[in-house]
Structure formats: structure tokens, C-alpha cells
Design an enzyme around this catalytic site. Sequence first.
Site, PDB file in Angstrom:
ATOM      1  N   ASP A 470       1.068  -1.079  -0.026  1.00 28.42           N
ATOM      2  CA  ASP A 470       0.127  -0.035  -0.061  1.00 28.42           C
ATOM      3  C   ASP A 470       0.731   1.136   0.204  1.00 28.42           C
ATOM      4  OD1 ASP A 470      -2.550   1.488  -0.015  1.00 28.42           O
ATOM      5  OD2 ASP A 470      -3.226   0.465   1.699  1.00 28.42           O
ATOM      6  N   ASP A 539     -10.870   1.720  -3.157  1.00 30.05           N
ATOM      7  CA  ASP A 539     -11.396   1.495  -1.933  1.00 30.05           C
ATOM      8  C   ASP A 539     -13.014   1.508  -2.001  1.00 30.05           C
ATOM      9  OD1 ASP A 539      -8.818   1.080  -0.822  1.00 30.05           O
ATOM     10  OD2 ASP A 539      -8.989   3.171   0.124  1.00 30.05           O
TER      11      ASP A 539
END
Length: 727
Positions: A470, A539
Amino acid sequence: MRKKVFSILLLFIIVTSVKVKSQTIRISTSETDLVLQTAANGRLYQLYLGPRLADQSEYGKLSATLRSKSDGQAWEAYPVSGTETFFEPAFAIQHNDGNMTTVLKYVSHTVKQIDDNVTETVILLKDEVYPVQVKLFYTTFAKENIIKAWTEISHDERKPVTISRYASSMLYLNGPQYFLTTFSGDWAREVNMSTAPLNFGKKIIDSKLGTRADLHVSPFFTVGMGDTPQENEGQVLMGTLAWTGNFRFTFEVDNENHLRVISGINPYASDYKLDAGKVFTTPAFIFTLSDQGTGKGSRNLQRWARNYQLKDGTKDRLTLLNNWETTGFDFDEPKLDSLMVEAKYLGVDMFLLDDGWFGNKYPRHSDTQGLGDWEVTKSKLPNGVPAMVKAAKNAGVKFGIWIEPEMVSEKSELFEKHPGWVIMQPNRERYYYRNQLVLDLSNPAVQDHVFNVVDKLMTENPDLAYLKWDCNSPVTNIYSPYLKDRQNNLYIDYVRGLYKVLDRIKAKYPGLPMMLCSGGGGRTDYGGLQYFTEFWCSDNTDPVERLFIQWGYSQFFPSKAMVAHVTSWNSQASIKFRTDVAMMCKLGFDINVKELRPEEQAFCKSAVATYNRVKNINFEGNQYRLVSPYESNHTAVMYVNEAQQQALLYTYDIYPRYAENLLPVKLKGLHPARHYRVKEINLMPGTTSTIACNDKVYSGDFLMKIGLDVFTAGKLNSRILELVAVD
């Protein structure tokens, strides 16, 4: 003596004649030609870019067009600043004496046949006054109709020079009008497609975010020639930059209505200081010209990516269950053990442990602390990652883990020990994005640290099967303690430092699958994807939003590179609808399985089995976008395998209007003379198909000309149809 003088004069005449002799360089795929040619002044110009001519000798007839242009209008292949270039240059430099002019002239070129499909052309240009040279590289992929272009810049001046423009590619287009499609958005609303005409002047698409460079706009575009880009017709240029950092595309329509397209690293705050003898290599600009719209262009790019760019592009992908939506930061060993059992029940390949497993002095209980301290939190996981790997193995699944090694929390032991490793202003108040700062990857010591995060995990856990990498913060507080008087190199050297780390990881752990994540789709580029098997699209996992997001990304990426999870977002959508949407991509689950009804649990388990049976059609087949969600209350996409024996048709009713006229969906990519049995798959347990075409046989000709009635008037309905050739 007279004879010697004559010989020298003859040699001069020969050299001069070679120097001014016109050189024509063809850079070709099976469908496209980019033709460059030298002029009498020794400089290199673009002669042609377009569909490949059947008679190659006819390109000689275009040279008159080149000679007829005035100097300022000529299509120089790599135009420089400070000369008679009237428009945006590709290259700009300041020499040791302060002079800001360079004239690049053709010296030589080589053509190397890599294999029966790939050819590399290298063109050497030099300045006759200053010791500066530029190499133009072009790699062509004939079958995929892809051209990859980049440059190498070097010099031998006494001191460093400053380069303020360093494009990867300059292309010229000539048409009646031009339309640009861009892909923009923000967190949880990525790749919104919009199209606008390009008129006189410049249109710039760029990023200045440093790490999370794709957050607001994606590094790819489509230009329609003569009309707005269409799915199945018309000529389009589709291009993308392989760079995990600041990028810039400049589209400039000149006073003669020609379009210049300049692609490369964004030079914003990046006047780069280049030492003598060093080579500045630009990232590759990858493009395709399609005369059958964006659909064909996408298939070109997807096929090329699988075969040449995407890590393990021809290999399988792992299905998974992620814990994040179920637990967030609140978990311990028993909770994770139970989720591994659920993963086994679903039939997925792997359990993925997300954020929150590390830090002891500053345990990672929220996103305010702990980043950088990659030691297991003993209060959560007293037996460490090895116990998790073992528990997963005992449950019958693989184990993967989340990391964010480029970032650091101020509340961390790493920050306390190494504040000089962090990008931040030494004399100003700090700005925090998601409560974190960015490590300075221009620093080799920081590169070692980031590599060691992965190496330590893998050394201690050789059965670790997957990394989710990430990157949640852009570069803020822009200052590098390491670079000192070369701050303008930071944006570029950061990305190069990242690539050095990833090169080391790939070399030592070549078979390790990794997901490229950046708070969603903050990194979606082929520079990063040479190291990652897939990327996290967004997301936002609302299936309706994902239909638009996946439609946008599919313009440039194959389905196996796009990660889609079934989650609890949008409770109005059934578990079937949510799963059907995710099954178009690389399937995963991030949902509390125990909270599902028994029939929903059974469906998810059956869906994983179905997905495993048919996923290769998605992964390796040709994609056809049939009905756009931007233009309808429905959408449909299909995949056809190369042999035209099998196909999958995905159809979705989003929010149909009352009494809407439902039209048949005409399929594509099938063999017109073959016959296909149509069968609805991925049904809820205990239900049967209600579609009229179920279990019937149709010719490919019928399916492509007449189509199937697959849409309904119901909201959030979905269907997956499998087509299998019966002859």
C-alpha cells in the site's frame, strides 16, 4: 603533397555527403507505421504516423510534405528549446556556460530484431557544439500493434547540466478535429471518463502528487481522430506512461490544426541536475493506433500487457478472503484463525491479513501510529507471523499480508531513530496526509530499509504467498535531507529509488505475487505493474460504482490485473449482483461470511468454484465492451477465448426506468459460422434460469447480428451467460 590534399578533400566530401544524405526510418507493427526522416539540415523529423501502407515504397512520396514545411512548423522528432521551435519542446537543457540552446542532429540508427514479434530501433542524435547526445528508443510489438518509446539523455560537459524538459515521446497527428478522453476523479471515485474537443492551444493533463500520483487523474488517455472516440469504429490513439510518479501529457493544436502529443515525466519542480557520464532514462510511453475504435485498442493493450509488461502476465491469480471489512484494526489470533476457516469454506486460495498487525512501542491500533515499525504486535499476535502462516496452512489456504513500507508515522520508533530518512521541511510546520509521512527513497539507506522489510518477512516466512503493498500518502513537505543541493531531483529520484527496491525484491523473490495498492487507484501504471501482478482499483467496492470504475480501467488493463472484492458496500445490491461484478476481474472477498444468510454463504462458495472453472476466459480472452454504463441504465461486457470456442457474457441492470424499451445485446468476437450453446451460470442455490435463451443453440452470426434479450426492468439484476461452441 597535392595528392594528400586531394585525398583529405575527397574524404571531407564523402563524410559530408553521408552526413546530409536523407535517412528514412520505419518503425512498424503489423498495422501501424511511424516513419521518421532526416532533412538537409541533418535533423530528424516525423514524416508519417498512421495505418501501415501496403506499398512501403510510397512513403517516399511523403518527403515533399516534409520539405514544404517552414522550419518553425516542421515535425521534428525530438524538438528542443531555444531554436526555431515555435511550440512546446520535448527537450530543454542549460549548458555549463549558461547557454540554453541545443540542436540535435542525426548521427546513426540501428534496428535489432529481438524475435519474430519484437523489434527495437535506436536512433542517435547529437549536438555539434556541445557534448550532448540523445538516443531515441522505439520497441514495436507487431502482433499486438503496440509501440513503446523512450529516450536516453547524456553529456560530457565539465560540470553537471540542468535539464528542464525530457519527454519520452513526441508524436504528431493530422486530422480535421481531435477529441480527448481523460480519466479523472479522487479517492473512491476513480477513472471517471470525460471527452472534450481539442482546439487551438494546449491542454495539459498532469500530476504533482509524487507517490500517489494517479489520485486525481490517471496516466493514460485516448484521442479520437475526426470524432469522439467510439467503441467499435473510428481511428483513435490510446497512450499511457509507464511511470509511478508525476507525469504530464501535453496536447497542443497549432495554427495549422496539427496536433502534437508530448508524453513524459512532469518537469514540475524537477529541473534535473545531470552529472557528466550519467544517463537520464525516461519512462516508456506505450501507445497503439486503432482504426476500429477503443475496443480494438484496448484488446491490443491488454494482450501486450499480459505477454510483455504485467508481472507474471500469463500466469494464474490467487483468489482470497481479506479481513479488513470484518475486523479493521481489532483482531487477534483466534479471530484470524476463524477467518482462515471461512476462507477454506469459500474455496478461495488465500487469506490476506490487512493493516494493523505491527508495532509494539506504538501499536497499530489506528492509522495515527506504528507505520515503519514492522515488528508483530505481541498483544495481538503473540506467536508472530510464522504462527499465522502455519494456521493458514493447517486451514488449507495460503497466507498473505499487508505492508506500507514507503511510509512512516511520526509516532513510530523508526521516526525517532531516523528522522533524516523522512521527506519533510526542516524549518516549517509539517503537513500530514492520513497521519503519515513519506520515507526518502532517493536515499540508498532508506532503499535498504524498505527492501529489508520484505526480505525479513520472506526470510522468516518462506511460505508467505502474497504481499499487498500500500501507499496512502502523496509526497508532502517536499525536501530531501539526502539530496541536499539537488532538491529538484527528488520527485524523479524517489521513483527511481522505489524501482531499485522493487528490482531487488523481484530478483530475490521472482514468484511472489504482489498487489499494487495506493489508497485505491492511486497507482495504476505499467511502470509499477512490471513488479506487481495486479492493482487495487478503488477503495470504493459498491458494485454499481465498480461497474463504472472497471469500465474505465479496462480501456488500458487486462482483467487479471484488476482486483475486485465482494464486500458489504451497497446493501441494496444482492450478494449475487456484488459477486457477479467482482467476477469480471481478479476475484476476492472482504466480507464477514458468518453474517451472510446460509443461502448466501452457499452461493459464494458455489461462485468461487464457478469462477475457478471459467476465469481463464476472462484472463486470457479478448474483451468486448458491449453496452456502456455511461450511455445506458444497463451495461454488458463479454470475453471470448482465442479459439472462439468459449465466451462469457456479463450483463447488469443498474437502475432501469419504468417501461424502458429493452433492446437485445449484440455479441462480438464469436465465429459467425460456429454454433454456441448459451447457458446461464452462477445462479443462487435453488433457483433456475428464467432467461428465454437459456440452454439454446445459436449461430455466432445470429448472436452478433440479432443478439440476445438479456436485460430486465428490475433494479440491480445481473446475469452471467456461458457460451460454448457445439461444432
